[in-house]
Design an enzyme around this catalytic site. Sequence first.
Site, mmCIF file in Angstrom:
data_model
loop_
_atom_site.group_PDB
_atom_site.id
_atom_site.type_symbol
_atom_site.label_atom_id
_atom_site.label_comp_id
_atom_site.label_asym_id
_atom_site.label_seq_id
_atom_site.Cartn_x
_atom_site.Cartn_y
_atom_site.Cartn_z
ATOM 1 N N ALA A 1 0.856 -1.284 -0.132
ATOM 2 C CA ALA A 1 -0.060 0.018 -0.098
ATOM 3 C C ALA A 1 0.754 1.235 -0.018
ATOM 4 O O ALA A 1 0.318 2.388 -0.487
ATOM 5 C CB ALA A 1 -0.940 -0.009 1.103
ATOM 6 N N TYR A 2 2.223 1.183 0.386
ATOM 7 C CA TYR A 2 2.952 2.327 0.662
ATOM 8 C C TYR A 2 3.877 2.665 -0.999
ATOM 9 O O TYR A 2 4.025 3.878 -0.979
ATOM 10 C CB TYR A 2 4.317 1.879 1.548
ATOM 11 C CG TYR A 2 4.927 0.701 1.142
ATOM 12 C CD1 TYR A 2 5.725 0.726 0.170
ATOM 13 C CD2 TYR A 2 4.531 -0.549 1.551
ATOM 14 C CE1 TYR A 2 6.494 -0.495 -0.242
ATOM 15 C CE2 TYR A 2 5.089 -1.668 1.204
ATOM 16 C CZ TYR A 2 6.157 -1.614 0.378
ATOM 17 O OH TYR A 2 6.897 -2.807 0.004
ATOM 18 N N VAL B 1 8.908 -0.658 -4.271
ATOM 19 C CA VAL B 1 10.295 -0.377 -4.064
ATOM 20 C C VAL B 1 11.569 -1.367 -4.771
ATOM 21 O O VAL B 1 11.036 -2.171 -5.045
ATOM 22 C CB VAL B 1 10.801 -0.821 -2.494
ATOM 23 C CG1 VAL B 1 12.285 -0.545 -2.245
ATOM 24 C CG2 VAL B 1 9.967 -0.182 -1.281
ATOM 25 N N ASP C 1 4.743 2.106 15.347
ATOM 26 C CA ASP C 1 4.189 0.991 14.455
ATOM 27 C C ASP C 1 5.672 -0.173 14.289
ATOM 28 O O ASP C 1 6.030 -0.398 13.309
ATOM 29 C CB ASP C 1 3.938 1.080 12.821
ATOM 30 C CG ASP C 1 3.376 0.107 12.294
ATOM 31 O OD1 ASP C 1 2.931 -0.797 12.752
ATOM 32 O OD2 ASP C 1 3.436 0.157 10.780
#
Length: 369
Positions: free
Chosen positions: A42-43, A46, A158
């Site tokens: 979702a980020y 990479v 987190d």
Amino acid sequence: MAELVEPPPGMGYPGKHYYMIKNTLFELDANYEPIKILGRGAYGVVCSAVNKETDEKVAVKKIKDVFEDEVGAIRVLREMRFLRHLRHENVIELKDIMMPPNRKNFKDVYLVYELMDTDLHQLITSPVPLSDDHIQFFIFQILRGLNHLHSANILHRDLKPGNVLLNANCELKICDLGLARTISTKVDECMTEYVVTRWYRAPEVLLGCDKYSTAIDIWSVGCIFAELLGRKPIFPGSSCLNQLELILNVLGKVSEPDMRFVDNLKARKFIESLPYTPPMPLQELYPAANPLAIDLLKQMLIFDPSQRIKVKEALAHPYIAHLHKLTNDQPADEVSDEEMYEMGVKELREMMWQEIANHHAEAYGDIES
């Protein structure tokens, strides 16, 4: 494999090269050449890359359409700001942020980090044996990085094995500060935003308390510590309620004094309604563990956050004190993030541009905006 391609219509900016890797377009500064995709989520996406000017391998995170979700954009901006201020060998370094080609309407952001070999989650679930020396060194480094964050007034919020990166030489770095928040100079501050992956979530967060502090990060470190000792999560809850039940199965029935921090009446009544259960000795859960490790773990996994060990105290604990004596860490400058909130896309885009420009001014000298 990365394929150098012609820029799509409307792109093709000077100083940028365009690569297609597994159906994802990367618009990179000319000095970066991608190698392969490392992960998606979702980020963003990479990839590993090499800086052709320095021959250094790095990790490049592409965050596409960053302003489509304002909360997500704030998280990206927050991580940029925090990592620009943080400089510690146990916190991931943000090495570069690629300047967007257009100040007024850029959509994608490219963050360049140190490239690490793996993370603690991958290590824990692998067959690689872990000695007490390994676990000692990992916990020491996590606490050392966390101490640096807390000295800057930052809660990570987190911490979990997947957000702790490793190299083959056991060098460790905390990453992913997207959910991090600053805290006031008061002991606690009201913060109600969703935090922490459930399995690593402290009781005060599970119980919906309005106030929490640096103690939530210590609880998460305790959960990671237990997972290193047992090679599986200690509290793998299937829901928030089940998570709380698993915690109480280990810690035992909570006494009235230890519930004083619970300001949610419904949550307090739920705990009071549970039958008495004795605490489960952690040494029985982890019979092969070093007794000093068990003692430190006990002090991290305390239900009442005010009684939980502080990060500086943990670093002085006999389990890792001999490692900490070899270091001379300096506190970080405090950081603020309060002005990021209640902004529209236009203001967020401008603030992000300024943050990227600040990063370049610090790293490369003044640039034209």
